[in-house]
Design a protein around this motif. Structure first.
Motif: not given
Length: 187
Positions: A1, A21, A23, A3-5, A52, A19
């Motif tokens: 997460i 998130l 699961s 890394r993506v941000l 977000s 964004v």
């Protein structure tokens, strides 16, 4: 997460990107002495959902009031933020009003959950589960998540909770009919 941000920030897209998130269901991790997600306990079905959007959603806002389903509500939410109509016939609702701290208007009173051994209907406080008749004689389970968050006591046979079980059983029957699911419910 992270890394993506970081990549979104590096590309200059962080301020204009939704964004989300979520699961898959949990694996129990030894709760109730189980390790598999095919159960209807909170450890398996209560999953994260974070929405977000900079400038629209407030950091740290948590909604514990509305019943959310990532499977039902994800696509309508993404369509809403994209400014397009979701496909007709979807059962879910956009989470955008909730994520932005606004009233969503009419919202679901119950949430239906299924797994390979049975079905569950919850109103947020009470959970009513019915299991496959081939799996044993005790098919019903009713839990009060307020007084028994660990789901250790079955209230399905408790006379004081008959009306709650009856209400959730009726809601489950309606949902099964609506989705054309053949499954025998206890009387």
């Amino acid at each position: 997460i992270g890394r993506v941000l970081t990549a979104l920030r590096s590309a200059g897209l962080a301020e204009n990107t939704l964004v989300v998130l979520t699961s898959d269901h949990g694996d129990m991790d030894s709760a109730h002495r189980m390790e598999h997600k095919s159960a209807l306990y909170e450890e398996a079905i209560h999953i994260p959902m974070i929405v977000s959007c900079p400038g629209r959603t407030a950091a740290g806002r948590v909604d514990r009031t509305h019943l959310v389903s990532n499977g039902l509500d994800l696509l309508p939410t993404i369509c809403d933020y994209a400014g397009i109509q979701p496909p007709a016939g979807l059962q879910g609702s956009s989470l955008r009003p909730l994520a932005e701290g606004r009233s969503p208007g009419r919202w679901r009173d119950n949430l239906f959950v299924e797994c390979e051994i049975g079905y569950l209907m919850t109103d947020g406080r009470f959970k009513y589960s019915v299991f496959d008749p081939d799996k044993g004689a005790r098919r019903e389970f009713l839990a009060d998540l307020k007084t028994d968050p660990g789901e250790m006591r079955n209230l399905a046979g408790d006379a004081a909770h008959t009306s709650v079980a009856k209400k959730l059983r009726a809601a489950m029957a309606a949902c099964l009919r609506e989705n054309r699911i053949e499954f025998p419910l206890p009387a």
